[in-house]
Scaffold this active site. Structure first.
Site, PDB file in Angstrom:
ATOM      1  N   VAL A   1      47.621  10.107  46.778  1.00  0.00           N
ATOM      2  CA  VAL A   1      46.586   9.118  47.123  1.00  0.00           C
ATOM      3  C   VAL A   1      46.977   7.771  46.493  1.00  0.00           C
ATOM      4  O   VAL A   1      47.085   7.660  45.265  1.00  0.00           O
ATOM      5  CB  VAL A   1      45.199   9.558  46.617  1.00  0.00           C
ATOM      6  CG1 VAL A   1      44.164   8.470  46.898  1.00  0.00           C
ATOM      7  CG2 VAL A   1      44.775  10.869  47.272  1.00  0.00           C
TER       8      VAL A   1
ATOM      9  N   HIS B   1      44.872   6.709  39.814  1.00  0.00           N
ATOM     10  CA  HIS B   1      43.905   7.680  39.303  1.00  0.00           C
ATOM     11  C   HIS B   1      44.500   8.466  38.147  1.00  0.00           C
ATOM     12  O   HIS B   1      45.695   8.747  38.114  1.00  0.00           O
ATOM     13  CB  HIS B   1      43.413   8.630  40.409  1.00  0.00           C
ATOM     14  CG  HIS B   1      44.508   9.256  41.211  1.00  0.00           C
ATOM     15  ND1 HIS B   1      45.163   8.588  42.219  1.00  0.00           N
ATOM     16  CD2 HIS B   1      45.060  10.490  41.161  1.00  0.00           C
ATOM     17  CE1 HIS B   1      46.074   9.383  42.756  1.00  0.00           C
ATOM     18  NE2 HIS B   1      46.038  10.551  42.121  1.00  0.00           N
TER      19      HIS B   1
HETATM   20  P1  5GP Z   1      47.799  12.731  43.374  1.00  0.00           P
HETATM   21  O1  5GP Z   1      48.728  13.788  43.902  1.00  0.00           O
HETATM   22  O2  5GP Z   1      47.787  11.523  44.270  1.00  0.00           O
HETATM   23  O3  5GP Z   1      48.067  12.387  41.936  1.00  0.00           O
HETATM   24  O4  5GP Z   1      46.369  13.378  43.368  1.00  0.00           O
HETATM   25  C1  5GP Z   1      45.401  13.125  44.342  1.00  0.00           C
HETATM   26  C2  5GP Z   1      44.231  14.036  44.071  1.00  0.00           C
HETATM   27  O5  5GP Z   1      43.136  13.590  44.821  1.00  0.00           O
HETATM   28  C3  5GP Z   1      44.501  15.495  44.466  1.00  0.00           C
HETATM   29  O6  5GP Z   1      44.302  16.327  43.330  1.00  0.00           O
HETATM   30  C4  5GP Z   1      43.476  15.743  45.572  1.00  0.00           C
HETATM   31  O7  5GP Z   1      42.942  17.054  45.551  1.00  0.00           O
HETATM   32  C5  5GP Z   1      42.418  14.686  45.297  1.00  0.00           C
HETATM   33  N1  5GP Z   1      41.697  14.244  46.470  1.00  0.00           N
HETATM   34  C6  5GP Z   1      42.248  13.849  47.664  1.00  0.00           C
HETATM   35  N2  5GP Z   1      41.292  13.482  48.529  1.00  0.00           N
HETATM   36  C7  5GP Z   1      40.103  13.633  47.868  1.00  0.00           C
HETATM   37  C8  5GP Z   1      38.744  13.415  48.244  1.00  0.00           C
HETATM   38  O8  5GP Z   1      38.420  12.995  49.360  1.00  0.00           O
HETATM   39  N3  5GP Z   1      37.786  13.688  47.318  1.00  0.00           N
HETATM   40  C9  5GP Z   1      38.114  14.159  46.080  1.00  0.00           C
HETATM   41  N4  5GP Z   1      37.085  14.394  45.239  1.00  0.00           N
HETATM   42  N5  5GP Z   1      39.381  14.357  45.687  1.00  0.00           N
HETATM   43  C10 5GP Z   1      40.378  14.115  46.567  1.00  0.00           C
END
Ligand code: 5GP
Ligand code: ZN
Length: 117
Positions: free
Chosen positions: A99, A103
């Site tokens: 994403v 975060h």
């Molecule tokens: P990344 O791999 O980018 O570090 O982590 C993205 C995180 O965002 C993942 O753990 C995924 O499950 C979470 N995520 C993606 N879309 C959504 C959403 O619409 N709502 C929530 N609460 N979490 C999300």
């Protein structure tokens, strides 16, 4: 940078996409991950859109400090501060970032592996 209409986390910030929000203030919002990897899996994000960690400079020092101290407080609230927890920021494709809105993952509630990648 302005918040982006097509960014899923900007839409969570604006409330257009519902999420399980557990904390918010003028700068940040914390909500439960939709696909939790641990019994406790919370995401802490800035309200402002930063695409990734690489966009963070010393100007954002206080924001980053705020995100980390909030994650520590949430770890206490979730009763994982004594057992231990992990804070993770994935940056870019090979860093595992899916994403594109900065975060911080707060992970805990089970034994995590010592593996870092
Ligand atoms: P990344 O791999 O980018 O570090 O982590 C993205 C995180 O965002 C993942 O753990 C995924 O499950 C979470 N995520 C993606 N879309 C959504 C959403 O619409 N709502 C929530 N609460 N979490 C999300
Ligand atoms: Zn965004």
């Amino acid at each position: 940078m302005e918040n982006q209409m097509d960014c899923i986390f900007c839409q969570i910030v604006s409330g257009k996409i519902p999420s399980d929000v557990i904390y918010q203030d003028e700068e940040v919002i914390a909500f439960r991950d939709i696909n939790p990897q641990c019994p406790v899996h919370i995401l802490v994000i800035p309200r402002e859109h930063f695409t990734s960690l690489i966009d963070i400079t010393s100007h954002e020092a206080s924001l980053m400090g705020h995100m980390i101290s909030l994650a520590n407080q949430l770890a206490r609230d979730e009763a994982i501060s004594d057992s231990g927890y992990r804070l993770v920021i994935n940056c870019g494709k090979q860093g595992g970032q899916l994403v594109p809105h900065l975060h911080l993952h707060l992970l805990g509630g089970r034994q995590l592996s010592g593996q870092l990648g």
